[in-house]
Design a protein around this motif. Structure first.
Motif, short mmCIF file in Angstrom:
data_model
loop_
_atom_site.label_atom_id
_atom_site.label_comp_id
_atom_site.label_asym_id
_atom_site.label_seq_id
_atom_site.Cartn_x
_atom_site.Cartn_y
_atom_site.Cartn_z
N UNK A 30 0.23 -1.60 0.07
CA UNK A 30 0.40 0.15 0.22
C UNK A 30 0.69 1.33 -0.25
N UNK A 31 1.99 1.18 1.12
CA UNK A 31 2.32 2.51 1.04
C UNK A 31 3.62 2.89 0.29
N UNK A 32 3.89 1.38 -0.59
CA UNK A 32 4.24 1.97 -2.46
C UNK A 32 4.04 2.03 -3.19
N UNK A 33 2.59 1.48 -3.90
CA UNK A 33 1.79 2.44 -4.17
C UNK A 33 1.52 4.32 -3.89
N UNK A 34 1.43 4.47 -2.73
CA UNK A 34 1.78 5.72 -2.15
C UNK A 34 2.83 6.26 -2.89
N UNK A 35 2.92 6.53 -2.23
CA UNK A 35 4.97 6.96 -2.89
C UNK A 35 5.31 7.27 -4.55
N UNK A 36 5.29 5.87 -5.49
CA UNK A 36 5.03 5.55 -6.46
C UNK A 36 4.25 6.63 -7.40
N UNK A 37 2.87 6.69 -6.77
CA UNK A 37 2.05 7.55 -8.02
C UNK A 37 2.40 9.14 -7.34
N UNK A 38 3.22 9.31 -6.04
CA UNK A 38 3.52 10.48 -5.81
C UNK A 38 4.48 11.30 -6.94
N UNK A 39 5.74 10.39 -7.29
CA UNK A 39 6.51 10.36 -7.15
C UNK A 39 6.91 10.23 -9.30
N UNK A 40 5.55 9.61 -9.27
CA UNK A 40 5.73 9.99 -11.45
C UNK A 40 4.26 11.24 -11.51
N UNK A 41 3.55 11.28 -10.15
CA UNK A 41 3.36 12.94 -10.74
C UNK A 41 3.75 14.35 -11.02
N UNK A 65 6.43 26.31 -24.78
CA UNK A 65 5.34 26.63 -23.64
C UNK A 65 5.84 27.34 -22.78
N UNK A 66 6.47 26.83 -22.24
CA UNK A 66 6.52 26.80 -20.48
C UNK A 66 7.98 28.41 -20.80
N UNK A 67 8.76 28.14 -21.75
CA UNK A 67 9.66 29.65 -21.65
C UNK A 67 8.90 30.78 -21.95
N UNK A 68 7.56 30.45 -22.12
CA UNK A 68 6.67 31.69 -22.18
C UNK A 68 6.39 32.70 -20.77
N UNK A 69 6.42 31.45 -19.81
CA UNK A 69 5.49 31.83 -18.81
C UNK A 69 5.31 30.55 -17.98
N UNK A 70 4.61 29.55 -18.50
CA UNK A 70 3.23 29.37 -18.28
C UNK A 70 3.77 27.98 -17.16
N UNK A 71 3.18 27.99 -16.45
CA UNK A 71 3.27 27.18 -15.68
C UNK A 71 2.92 25.49 -15.88
N UNK A 72 3.83 24.79 -15.77
CA UNK A 72 3.70 23.08 -15.39
C UNK A 72 2.86 22.26 -14.59
N UNK A 73 1.98 21.98 -15.12
CA UNK A 73 0.89 21.05 -14.23
C UNK A 73 0.16 20.17 -14.75
N UNK A 74 -0.03 19.15 -13.95
CA UNK A 74 -0.72 17.93 -14.32
C UNK A 74 -1.88 17.77 -14.11
N UNK A 75 -3.08 17.56 -15.14
CA UNK A 75 -4.05 17.59 -15.52
C UNK A 75 -4.94 16.38 -14.54
N UNK A 76 -5.81 16.53 -14.25
CA UNK A 76 -7.22 15.62 -13.21
C UNK A 76 -6.97 14.01 -14.70
N UNK A 77 -7.26 14.53 -15.57
CA UNK A 77 -7.19 13.49 -16.40
C UNK A 77 -5.46 12.71 -16.44
N UNK A 78 -5.25 13.33 -17.06
CA UNK A 78 -3.68 12.41 -16.72
C UNK A 78 -3.15 12.12 -15.27
N UNK A 79 -3.47 12.81 -13.82
CA UNK A 79 -3.64 12.12 -12.80
C UNK A 79 -3.60 10.62 -12.92
N UNK A 80 -5.47 10.77 -13.58
CA UNK A 80 -6.10 9.07 -13.36
C UNK A 80 -5.67 8.30 -14.12
N UNK A 81 -5.17 8.36 -15.02
CA UNK A 81 -3.93 7.63 -16.51
C UNK A 81 -2.52 7.19 -15.42
N UNK A 82 -2.40 8.29 -14.74
CA UNK A 82 -1.15 7.92 -14.50
C UNK A 82 -1.38 6.84 -12.56
#
Length: 282
Positions: free
Chosen positions: A223-234, A248-265
């Motif tokens: 269980x703990x393995x999953x918690x740490x792994x998902x946090x790391x890959x996000x 894109x990000x050199x224009x000042x945009x801030x990188x983030x992981x979308x909710x859909x991408x989080x579910x995929x991960x």
């Protein structure tokens, strides 16, 4: 403050980790939330959230209170209420790292940057292990590496934000001396210099640390393995997006992981850990 308040603060302020925290058992979640609260209080003091304090002086006093085990200080008291006692030397090192942001001195070398990352993030990984009751030195090294990797990702993500506060964490030996107030979307030469192959070097160091940290999952239960792994890959995905979309990000945009991408991960994590489990059983 009661346990529900600690949990609420964690959920409200930790976007990346709050999703993974759904897999904490109640007792562990309370202890992790307390540690998060203590770390957040330290950050808030450094950022002078109250706007009525001398941040450096208050952090120094907090170090003294930890040294003296002064539980009349609420932050110290909450820290010592965490089960599976955490070594206070780590929280003292965290405070020391955060204090360095107040009277910030740019880093000449990559080693200096990594030492800073150890103080403000690596020790948090170590404290997390201690809360889990893990004291194997190899496990603590891996936890430290994962914390450093995540902090390097933060630095890559927050270049413009940090520059607005007068700080450039990028080491001189890789990027040369950069005036933080020259980092803006109008100053294309400076921004292009940062978002060149040089930022790849920071990313590559982070990747090495992520791989080391992830290899330490073997020290955790399922269980703990999953918690740490998902946090790391996000978190890792934030850096991946920056490297793949530098323009894109050199224009000042801030990188983030979308909710859909989080579910995929999360789904990928389930399958990966399932495969690891099968491999162990063979």
């Amino acid at each position: 403050m009661n346990n529900e308040n600690f949990k609420r603060i964690f959920y409200e302020n930790s976007k990346t980790f709050s999703l993974a925290s759904k897999f904490f058992d109640e007792r562990l979640f309370i202890n992790i939330s307390k540690l998060y609260y203590v770390c957040r209080c330290i950050d808030d003091i450094a950022d002078n959230v109250k706007e009525t304090i001398n941040s450096e002086q208050e952090l120094t006093q907090l170090q003294i209170d930890f040294d003296k085990n002064n539980i009349d200080n609420d932050i110290v008291s909450i820290f010592y209420s965490i089960e599976n006692k955490v070594n206070k030397k780590h929280i003292l090192k965290l405070i020391d790292g955060v204090k360095s942001d107040i009277n910030f001195t740019p880093y000449e070398t990559t080693d200096q940057l990594l030492n800073y990352c150890h103080k403000v993030a690596g020790v948090v990984g170590i404290m997390f292990c201690e809360i889990l009751g893990i004291d194997d030195n190899n496990a603590l090294i891996k936890a430290n590496d994962l914390g450093i990797a995540m902090q390097l990702t933060n630095i890559m993500r927050d270049i413009f934000e940090d520059a607005n506060m007068g700080r450039v964490y990028l080491p001189h030996e890789l990027f040369g001396r950069i005036n933080p107030y020259d980092i803006n979307i109008q100053n294309k030469d400076v921004v292009d210099k940062i978002y060149s192959e040089k930022i790849d070097q920071i990313y590559n160091i982070a990747e090495t640390k992520y791989l080391s940290g992830i290899s330490g999952l073997k020290f955790l239960n399922h269980n703990h393995k999953f918690i740490v792994y998902i946090s790391a890959i996000m978190y890792r995905e934030i850096g991946n997006k920056i490297i793949k979309n530098k323009e894109t990000y050199s224009s000042g945009k801030r990188s983030y992981v979308s909710f859909i991408k989080k579910i995929e991960l999360i789904v990928k994590c389930f399958f990966q850990i399932f495969l690891w489990k099968i491999k162990i059983l063979k």
